[in-house]
Design a protein around this motif. Structure first.
Motif, short mmCIF file in Angstrom:
data_model
loop_
_atom_site.label_atom_id
_atom_site.label_comp_id
_atom_site.label_asym_id
_atom_site.label_seq_id
_atom_site.Cartn_x
_atom_site.Cartn_y
_atom_site.Cartn_z
N MET A 24 -14.39 -110.97 -82.81
CA MET A 24 -14.68 -110.64 -81.40
C MET A 24 -14.65 -109.14 -81.18
SD MET A 24 -12.63 -113.56 -79.27
CE MET A 24 -11.25 -113.65 -80.41
N CYS A 25 -15.81 -108.59 -80.80
CA CYS A 25 -15.95 -107.16 -80.54
C CYS A 25 -15.00 -106.73 -79.44
CB CYS A 25 -17.36 -106.83 -80.04
SG CYS A 25 -18.53 -106.78 -81.36
N MET A 26 -14.29 -105.66 -79.68
CA MET A 26 -13.35 -105.15 -78.69
C MET A 26 -13.85 -103.85 -78.07
SD MET A 26 -10.71 -107.16 -78.31
CE MET A 26 -11.85 -108.54 -78.29
N TYR A 27 -14.93 -103.31 -78.59
CA TYR A 27 -15.52 -102.06 -78.05
C TYR A 27 -14.43 -101.04 -77.76
CZ TYR A 27 -19.28 -105.45 -77.46
OH TYR A 27 -20.22 -106.43 -77.69
N SER A 28 -13.60 -100.77 -78.75
CA SER A 28 -12.42 -99.93 -78.51
C SER A 28 -12.27 -98.78 -79.49
CB SER A 28 -11.16 -100.78 -78.54
OG SER A 28 -11.14 -101.63 -77.42
N SER A 29 -13.34 -98.49 -80.22
CA SER A 29 -13.30 -97.31 -81.07
C SER A 29 -13.56 -96.13 -80.14
CB SER A 29 -14.40 -97.47 -82.12
OG SER A 29 -14.28 -96.49 -83.09
N SER A 30 -12.69 -95.10 -80.22
CA SER A 30 -12.73 -94.17 -79.07
C SER A 30 -13.65 -92.96 -79.22
CB SER A 30 -11.32 -93.74 -78.70
OG SER A 30 -10.60 -93.42 -79.83
N ASN A 31 -13.90 -92.49 -80.41
CA ASN A 31 -14.65 -91.22 -80.53
C ASN A 31 -16.08 -91.40 -81.04
OD1 ASN A 31 -12.52 -89.58 -79.61
ND2 ASN A 31 -11.51 -89.90 -81.59
N GLU A 32 -16.64 -92.53 -80.82
CA GLU A 32 -18.00 -92.83 -81.27
C GLU A 32 -18.14 -92.64 -82.79
OE1 GLU A 32 -20.84 -90.74 -78.86
OE2 GLU A 32 -19.94 -91.45 -77.00
N ASP A 33 -17.01 -92.87 -83.50
CA ASP A 33 -17.02 -92.64 -84.95
C ASP A 33 -16.75 -93.93 -85.73
OD1 ASP A 33 -14.39 -93.09 -84.30
OD2 ASP A 33 -13.66 -91.12 -84.94
N GLY A 34 -16.65 -95.04 -85.03
CA GLY A 34 -16.44 -96.33 -85.70
C GLY A 34 -15.04 -96.54 -86.27
N MET A 35 -14.13 -95.61 -85.95
CA MET A 35 -12.78 -95.69 -86.53
C MET A 35 -11.89 -96.66 -85.75
SD MET A 35 -12.36 -93.64 -89.09
CE MET A 35 -13.12 -92.22 -89.84
N LEU A 36 -10.92 -97.22 -86.48
CA LEU A 36 -9.89 -98.05 -85.83
C LEU A 36 -9.00 -97.16 -84.97
CD1 LEU A 36 -9.12 -99.81 -89.12
CD2 LEU A 36 -9.46 -101.15 -87.07
N THR A 37 -8.48 -97.75 -83.93
CA THR A 37 -7.54 -97.03 -83.06
C THR A 37 -6.21 -97.81 -83.06
OG1 THR A 37 -8.15 -98.32 -81.13
CG2 THR A 37 -9.44 -96.32 -81.53
N PRO A 38 -5.15 -97.24 -82.48
CA PRO A 38 -3.89 -98.00 -82.39
C PRO A 38 -4.11 -99.36 -81.72
CG PRO A 38 -3.51 -95.71 -81.85
CD PRO A 38 -5.00 -95.85 -82.00
N PHE A 39 -5.05 -99.44 -80.79
CA PHE A 39 -5.31 -100.74 -80.16
C PHE A 39 -5.64 -101.80 -81.21
CE2 PHE A 39 -8.45 -103.92 -79.02
CZ PHE A 39 -7.74 -104.63 -78.06
N HIS A 40 -6.56 -101.46 -82.14
CA HIS A 40 -6.98 -102.46 -83.14
C HIS A 40 -5.80 -102.92 -83.99
CE1 HIS A 40 -10.85 -100.28 -82.40
NE2 HIS A 40 -11.27 -101.52 -82.29
N LEU A 41 -4.95 -101.96 -84.35
CA LEU A 41 -3.80 -102.33 -85.19
C LEU A 41 -2.90 -103.31 -84.43
CD1 LEU A 41 -2.80 -98.95 -86.87
CD2 LEU A 41 -3.86 -100.93 -87.94
N THR A 42 -2.66 -103.02 -83.18
CA THR A 42 -1.78 -103.88 -82.37
C THR A 42 -2.42 -105.24 -82.14
OG1 THR A 42 -1.09 -101.89 -81.22
CG2 THR A 42 -0.49 -103.98 -80.20
#
Ligand code: FNR
Length: 339
Positions: A24-42
């Motif tokens: 399920m897409c979370m659209y939560s990568s923050s810098n338009e760089d496709g990187m995981l953020t703390p949100f994804h880890l949590t």
């Protein structure tokens, strides 16, 4: 023992139970760089704590132009490996397995800043951008991008790869006569329309020997779309290419309303399982433990994919176990305070 909580062995991987977190897409990568953020880890780690057997990450773009939005996760560069490795360490430390859904949005990419690509230059709807028809070179580059993404997924220690060939995204656009009007070898009859997916799988398999799932749309809800016969042809081909499981979803190729109800995609999932003699995953409005158990006990699918119910409740597996009067593990850190 409830089948939902029995282990599932596939190739070199054992899932502790049959509960799968649907991508399920979370659209939560923050810098338009496709990187995981703390949100994804949590977000994903909470479902591992919640005893989900297999967690499949959201659609992850194999090329930047293959993102649905600029906030999508990506795996188009080696810089993406480290974040996923960290995520996988977390998921594994709580006893769950991890999968990555490799994706390319094709004509459904909502990107203003770049060209978008599709088998044929037909926009998705009147609000979407006109895609560029892919040349042979574009096709070769995209297949290579799937292969490189598979290598990165291996290096990041994922247990399973799922190829996203559903919901009207790029691969589905090749498969469907509604979106593929090509006159070269990648179009025409179903053999031609299947060629792109076939080459993607062959390329992925050069880098990946682990379990390989493919998500398809088993129903396009349009009389000019793929028939169920076409779908069965595809699943037979997928089986002979060594695909381990078909994740049976539906829709998304064109804009249409779908009549949804509990288990609305199950009928075709069960038929694919029996006709093709291949393992399947059931998905779509499966919300209770009893419903999941019925599906597994009646051999309608081998795994049960849970989407929105797991967004609402990270402990869905625990609730399902209680319904089925089954004891399952809880995080050891929580034991003293659980009851
Ligand atoms: C989805 N779905 C989806 N499917 C997929 O193959 N890749 C994806 O990235 C996404 N993204 C996504 C985001 C959100 C917010 C939702 C709600 C759904 C579809 C999802 O995996 C699942 O197939 C459907 O939601 C149906 O299952 P449930 O939710 O009825 O259990």
């Amino acid at each position: 023992m409830a089948k939902l909580f029995s282990p599932y062995h596939i190739k070199n991987v054992t899932l502790k139970n049959r509960v799968v977190m649907s991508p399920m897409c979370m659209y939560s990568s923050s810098n338009e760089d496709g990187m995981l953020t703390p949100f994804h880890l949590t977000h994903y780690t909470s479902r591992a704590l919640g005893q989900v057997g297999l967690i499949i990450t959201e659609a992850t773009a194999v090329q930047p132009e293959g993102r649905i939005s600029l906030q999508d996760l990506g795996i188009w560069s080696n810089n993406h490996i480290e974040g996923f490795k960290q995520l996988n360490n977390q998921i594994h430390s709580y006893g769950s397995k991890s999968g990555i859904q490799l994706a390319h949005a094709g004509r459904k990419a909502r990107l203003n800043s770049t060209s978008i690509y599709a088998p044929s230059p037909i926009p998705f709807n009147d609000k979407s951008k006109q895609p560029t028809e892919m040349t042979k070179d574009d096709i070769i580059k995209t297949i290579k991008a799937f292969k490189e993404a598979a290598r990165r997924a291996r290096e990041a220690q994922f247990d399973i790869i799922e190829i996203h060939a559903a919901h009207g995204y790029l691969i589905n656009e090749f498969l469907s006569p509604l979106t593929n009007k090509r006159s070269d070898q990648y179009g025409g009859e179903r053999e031609g329309r299947f060629l792109f997916l076939k080459e993607v799988i062959e390329a992925v398999k050069l880098e990946w020997t682990g379990p390989l799932f493919v998500r398809i749309s088993t129903n396009e809800y349009d009389k000019s779309g793929n028939t169920f016969e076409d779908i069965l042809y595809f699943t037979q081909q997928l089986k002979s290419l060594g695909v381990d499981l078909i994740d049976c979803s539906s829709g998304g190729v064109i804009e249409t309303s779908i009549n949804t109800y509990p288990g609305y995609q199950l009928n075709r999932c069960e038929r694919i399982k029996n006709d093709t003699d291949i393992n399947t995953g059931a998905v779509g409005l499966i919300t209770s433990g009893l419903q999941a158990e019925e599906i597994l006990q009646n051999d309608r699918a081998n795994l049960v994919f849970i989407g929105r119910a797991l967004l609402r409740n990270p402990y869905w597996a625990k609730a399902a176990a209680e319904e089925l009067r089954e004891e399952i593990e809880i995080p050891k850190q929580y034991k003293r305070g659980w009851k």
